[in-house]
Scaffold this motif. Structure first.
Motif, PDB file in Angstrom:
ATOM      1  N   GLN A  25       0.836  -1.200   0.000  1.00  0.00           N
ATOM      2  CA  GLN A  25       0.000   0.000   0.000  1.00  0.00           C
ATOM      3  C   GLN A  25       0.870   1.249   0.000  1.00  0.00           C
ATOM      4  OE1 GLN A  25      -2.253  -0.991   3.563  1.00  0.00           O
ATOM      5  NE2 GLN A  25      -4.113  -1.305   2.366  1.00  0.00           N
ATOM      6  N   ILE A  26       1.964   1.206   0.737  1.00  0.00           N
ATOM      7  CA  ILE A  26       2.898   2.336   0.744  1.00  0.00           C
ATOM      8  C   ILE A  26       3.506   2.518  -0.643  1.00  0.00           C
ATOM      9  CG2 ILE A  26       5.063   3.202   1.717  1.00  0.00           C
ATOM     10  CD1 ILE A  26       4.372   1.551   4.274  1.00  0.00           C
ATOM     11  N   SER A  27       3.933   1.414  -1.253  1.00  0.00           N
ATOM     12  CA  SER A  27       4.580   1.500  -2.569  1.00  0.00           C
ATOM     13  C   SER A  27       3.668   2.108  -3.615  1.00  0.00           C
ATOM     14  CB  SER A  27       5.040   0.109  -3.014  1.00  0.00           C
ATOM     15  OG  SER A  27       6.051  -0.380  -2.156  1.00  0.00           O
ATOM     16  N   GLN A  28       2.361   1.834  -3.517  1.00  0.00           N
ATOM     17  CA  GLN A  28       1.413   2.385  -4.493  1.00  0.00           C
ATOM     18  C   GLN A  28       1.356   3.901  -4.458  1.00  0.00           C
ATOM     19  OE1 GLN A  28      -2.307  -0.181  -5.627  1.00  0.00           O
ATOM     20  NE2 GLN A  28      -2.169  -0.131  -3.411  1.00  0.00           N
ATOM     21  N   LEU A  29       1.759   4.506  -3.340  1.00  0.00           N
ATOM     22  CA  LEU A  29       1.686   5.957  -3.221  1.00  0.00           C
ATOM     23  C   LEU A  29       2.772   6.673  -4.021  1.00  0.00           C
ATOM     24  CD1 LEU A  29       0.829   6.429   0.569  1.00  0.00           C
ATOM     25  CD2 LEU A  29      -0.707   6.593  -1.388  1.00  0.00           C
ATOM     26  N   PHE A  30       3.799   5.944  -4.445  1.00  0.00           N
ATOM     27  CA  PHE A  30       4.871   6.572  -5.224  1.00  0.00           C
ATOM     28  C   PHE A  30       4.414   6.685  -6.676  1.00  0.00           C
ATOM     29  CE2 PHE A  30       6.955   5.180  -1.424  1.00  0.00           C
ATOM     30  CZ  PHE A  30       7.993   6.092  -1.214  1.00  0.00           C
ATOM     31  N   ASP A  31       3.489   7.630  -6.915  1.00  0.00           N
ATOM     32  CA  ASP A  31       2.887   7.744  -8.242  1.00  0.00           C
ATOM     33  C   ASP A  31       2.785   9.209  -8.643  1.00  0.00           C
ATOM     34  OD1 ASP A  31       0.816   8.757  -6.695  1.00  0.00           O
ATOM     35  OD2 ASP A  31      -0.698   7.328  -7.378  1.00  0.00           O
ATOM     36  N   SER A  32       2.172   9.465  -9.794  1.00  0.00           N
ATOM     37  CA  SER A  32       2.114  10.827 -10.313  1.00  0.00           C
ATOM     38  C   SER A  32       1.202  11.725  -9.485  1.00  0.00           C
ATOM     39  CB  SER A  32       1.665  10.819 -11.777  1.00  0.00           C
ATOM     40  OG  SER A  32       0.391  10.227 -11.906  1.00  0.00           O
TER      41      SER A  32
END
Length: 963
Positions: free
Chosen positions: A464-471
């Motif tokens: 879930q944390i990794s998904q936040l590294f987005d545009s």
């Protein structure tokens, strides 16, 4: 952290080339389509009237039965300092594995009495001391705690320590672990990177801790709020150097297990979060700033890269950017040194480790003879981004990952200010619009987007944390902070940052703390706003999306509504604000100055916005606000007429904005698609980069939707008609391509001109680029193609060429010693029209001996951008998904997004739905991307069905009748 992977500007501009002349091969590939369709005929028919209800992006986990079954530390203990010793082996053992050994002593304070200690440990083999994995000692007279049991809990990566009796609140204790782990090549935690120098393989031991991989290097309390002081010691071979966050003493010669080694001890760090820790053991060389500088600045890289001067530009600009940031924050650089190191294998663009910033080679190294202006800009921008973090993110850190946008959005915004200071002729403050803002809008206009700031309880698991590294986090975060800075002024914004940093230095914060300090600065400056900073900005960060502001220039009425590319899609993420925003609307009309209006409700009226029949009005001047603008039909007609008669009367950014707004409003069925296409008619008189770049991107969507249909021919003819004057313009000002334009943006637009001219068949273009490439093939050691033009020239030549050109490019790629040149060749190899070559290239992407792991995902997306390669890639991804999720370094979300963006049929939707159902438990960080791909596919299906005929008729009309 710099973004995971990206296409440099020249590569992106060259993208359209691969689509040329693909029809014959597409017909051949239709056999594959037919077979796949037959195989999937059992799947249900998909309704196209609405988007199926999606599973929410974030789901609140159920309360765990036991503390170690959750993913958060209980907070009953807090680290004070760590003493960590690590010995990485740079040669494989008898089993062929690279390992590291180490030990860690962490001194912690007990906050509340507890008989349970949880500490993170992932993929480490812990030595046992008797029956337990740790030694626990009481300090300052406290008795040694009695351990009941210890075990590792792999699902949550906890080392669980149960005691026979509670620790005393306020007491201080010491926990010791001894361990070993694998120095793998997965680019997470403590890992290895490899390269070849003078025919000899070299191994680098390095780190990437963010967001949750410090626990893979040593047992630690691996959460941002758990700040501590770190004492690092590295044991390493005599021919290597050891680096970490702090300065070191001279290495000490030691003998361990019969080996002559060095031991390097580092000064204690400042109080910092564990994800910012870094250490490197390598044989690199460095250059450094003059001795009279207050801060030691060094650039580290492979010896050959340093010898060739590839670090010189980074060293030069680091000093300029640091000077800017110290002034901007009104705060001295917090550390004694700033090491920046270029790694051959690195999964992100860069990582802001405090005092030892790690970079992908293309993000730090610049070779004037081989690198383009886009490469140069990328280096400056990433350096500025990471240095901005030294204060905002490192000195003051978000409490938890749900506020990641506070770190990354801020650093993204400020990076453009830093580069603008270091390179004042580049107009970097304008380039944030195509580079960040419009990209964010494309994602945030979908029902499957997400708010900038999530609830803390909704972001628990590492995936879930990794998904936040987005545009959204990076680019929308930058956009809303830029908007805020504009309406309170940059000076006041800077003053608020200063007091914020002063109050919370060496600590952690939540976003409300920033609003508080900006509000103080606004109050002191006497700026009048319609409400507090918190009330205004919470509407932009706590709800997904953004508004379309509609202005009726006949009545002065102005209104807002949530903008969705598919207005029939169902938004599952609730909003307490009912999708209303407090919108700062800047505007100007014929012959007037810029004015400001605050839209604080769903509707409002401003009679000053009324215009006469021959006047025009444009809003959101220089795109300062994060919203789209729609007008009444008369004003649209007046704007189009003004663009056609004298386009320079409208600011250049707003000329680009008019195009982008119109095309996106058309996709949302708010205006006719033919109206959007009419906003490009003036381009045959336009020579500025921004309008052409935005038009190219929007027309590229038409290419994605129609390059397999009868629309493609007339569309290409229209593009040829519009771009021919631009191609001739650059031909003239460059003395028939002998020179390069002086202006930064003109250099970009020259690439646009050649790329679009070659892809649309402008006379002389294909012969020009293939001639250049053939000259290089005849003399491989003397490449006369200018670095700015190489991406588009290589791609065009390989698209028009055969196996001979492809093999030559592959050889040049394998021999490239400059990372940016290798990147250009990697891109070009995906442009071939030969399916068998593309299939071979796909196989190379999962062979790290041929394509580095860090480049695999972006390379697969490059191949998917080729209309011939797209179905091959989709088959490849589905067949190899289980391997890919374990391959390491894959940006799975970016991969899915890139591979599926051409999807526009019911058949493709059903395939994607089947892929989701078959891999439900293994989507990981790609979960959100799959949801967005499903939504985008249905949106594309509706758009194609609605627009195919009118678009075809319009292109035919424009190319068969005189203007």
């Amino acid at each position: 952290m710099g973004k995971g992977y990206f296409l440099s500007k020249p590569l992106a501009l060259a993208g359209i080339v691969a689509a040329v002349g693909a029809a014959a091969t597409i017909i051949a590939l239709s056999v594959v389509y037919s077979k796949e369709k037959a195989k999937n005929k059992h799947l249900p028919v998909v309704a196209t009237e609405r988007i199926d209800s999606f599973v929410p992006v974030y789901t609140t986990p159920s309360t765990p039965k036991e503390p170690w079954q959750g993913h958060r530390l209980p907070g009953n203990v807090k680290p004070i300092n760590y003493h960590v010793t690590l010995w990485p082996r740079l040669e494989p053992n008898s089993d062929g594995l690279y390992i590291f050994t180490g030990n860690c002593t962490v001194i912690f304070k007990c906050i509340t009495a507890t008989d349970l200690i949880l500490i993170h440990s992932n993929k480490l083999n812990l030595k046992k001391f008797g029956d337990h994995h740790v030694k626990l000692t009481g300090l300052n007279g406290a008795p040694n705690p009695s351990i009941k049991t210890t075990w590792l809990e792999p699902p949550t990566t906890f080392l669980v320590i149960q005691l026979n009796s509670p620790l005393k609140a306020g007491g201080t204790y010491e926990l010791f672990t001894d361990f070993d782990g694998e120095l793998s090549n997965d680019m997470g935690g403590f890992y290895r990177s490899e390269y070849e120098e003078n025919g000899v393989k070299k191994v680098v031991a390095t780190t990437q801790m963010q967001p949750t991989d410090a626990r893979k290097a040593f047992p630690c309390f691996d959460e941002p709020v758990m700040k501590a002081v770190f004492h690092i010691t590295l044991i390493h071979p005599p021919n290597t150097v050891a680096l970490s966050n702090s300065l070191s003493s001279d290495p000490e010669s030691i003998k361990v297990e019969g080996q002559d080694l060095l031991k390097t001890s580092f000064d204690p760090t400042e109080i910092m979060s564990p994800y910012l820790l870094a250490f490197v053991v390598c044989e690199f060389a460095f250059i450094k700033a003059p001795k009279d500088e207050d801060v030691l600045v060094r650039i580290w890289a492979r010896k050959k890269a340093i010898e060739e001067g590839q670090g010189n530009y980074a060293l030069e600009k680091t000093g300029s950017v640091l000077a800017f940031l110290e002034n901007y924050y009104n705060s001295s650089y917090p550390l004694k040194k700033s090491d920046q190191i270029a790694l051959p294998d690195f999964s992100a663009g860069a990582m802001e480790n405090w005092g030892l910033i790690t970079y992908k080679e293309t993000s730090l190294l610049y070779n004037p003879k081989m690198s383009s202006n886009g490469d140069k800009e990328e280096v400056a921008k990433v350096i500025s981004h990471e240095l901005a973090h030294m204060w905002f993110g490192n000195l003051v850190t978000m409490k938890w990952w749900n506020d990641l946008w506070l770190n990354e959005g801020f650093a993204t915004y400020v990076s453009y200010l830093g580069v603008d200071y270091a390179e004042p002729t580049w107009t970097m403050k304008d380039l944030i619009i195509p580079n960040e803002i419009l990209n964010a809008m494309a994602v945030d206009a979908m029902a499957s987007s997400h708010p900038l700031s999530a609830r803390e309880e909704d972001i628990m698991r590492p995936e879930q944390i990794s998904q936040l590294f987005d545009s959204i986090t990076y680019s929308k975060g930058a956009a809303v902070l830029r908007m805020l800075s504009y309406f309170i002024t940059e000076e006041v914004f800077s003053k608020g940052l200063h007091t914020y940093l002063e109050e919370f230095k060496f600590s952690t914060t939540v976003y409300q703390d920033l609003w508080k300090h900006l509000q103080m600065a606004v109050h002191e400056a006497g700026i009048q706003l319609p409400d507090t900073i918190e009330v205004i900005m919470n509407r932009w960060i706590l709800q997904m999306g953004f508004p379309v502001v509609t202005i009726n220039t006949q009545t002065g009425q102005i209104s807002q509504e949530h903008f969705l590319l598919d207005p029939e899609s169902v938004v599952e993420t609730p909003s307490e604000f009912n999708y209303e925003w407090i919108v700062p609307v800047t505007w100007m009309k014929t012959g007037g100055d810029e004015q400001m209006y605050w839209l604080v409700d769903k509707e409002g009226t401003n009679t000053n916005m009324k215009i006469g029949s021959n006047e025009w009005l444009v809003a959101n001047i220089n795109m300062k606000g994060f919203f789209r603008v729609n007008y009444d039909s008369q004003n649209w007609e007046n704007l189009i007429a003004k663009l056609d008669s004298d386009h320079k009367d409208i600011p250049v950014i707003n000329r680009a904005q008019i195009i982008d707004d119109a095309f996106n409003l058309a996709r949302a069925k708010i205006v006719n698609t033919t109206l959007a296409l009419r906003t490009t008619q003036f381009l045959d008189k336009e020579v500025e980069y921004m309008p052409w770049e935005i038009a190219s991107r929007n027309l590229n969507y038409f290419t994605l939707m129609f390059d397999r249909s009868e629309v493609y021919g007339p569309m290409t003819a229209y593009i040829k008609k519009q771009v021919t004057p631009l191609f001739n313009y650059f031909k003239n000002i460059t003395d028939t391509w002998k020179k390069i334009p002086e202006r930064h943006t003109d250099q970009y637009n020259q690439v646009n001109a050649i790329s679009m001219a070659c892809s649309s068949g402008v006379e002389g273009c294909q012969e020009l680029v293939t001639g250049w490439f053939r000259e290089w093939m005849a003399n491989p050691v003397n490449n006369q193609i200018h670095p700015n033009l190489r991406s588009t020239v290589y791609c065009s030549a390989l698209a028009a060429g055969t196996m001979e050109e492809w093999d030559f490019a592959w050889t040049m790629y394998r021999n490239a010693t400059v990372a940016s040149e290798a990147e250009k060749l990697m891109w070009a190899l995906s442009c071939t029209k030969e399916p068998w070559l593309l299939n071979k290239y796909l196989q190379y992407c999962l062979d790290p001996e041929k394509i580095r792991k860090q480049d695999a995902a972006s390379n697969i997306v490059n191949i998917a951008n080729n209309p011939i390669g797209q179905p091959l890639v989709w088959d490849f991804v589905r067949s190899n998904w289980k391997h890919m999720i374990n391959y390491g370094a894959f940006s799975l979300g970016g991969l899915i997004n890139g591979v599926t963006k051409r999807f526009s049929s019911e058949f493709e939707y059903k395939q994607l739905l089947q892929f989701k159902e078959e891999n439900e438990a293994q989507l990981g960080s790609a979960t959100m991307a799959v949801q967005q791909a499903l939504e985008r596919t249905q949106t594309n299906m509706k758009w194609v069905n609605l627009n195919k005929k009118p678009v075809l008729d319009w292109f035919i009309s424009e190319t068969t009748s005189p203007k």
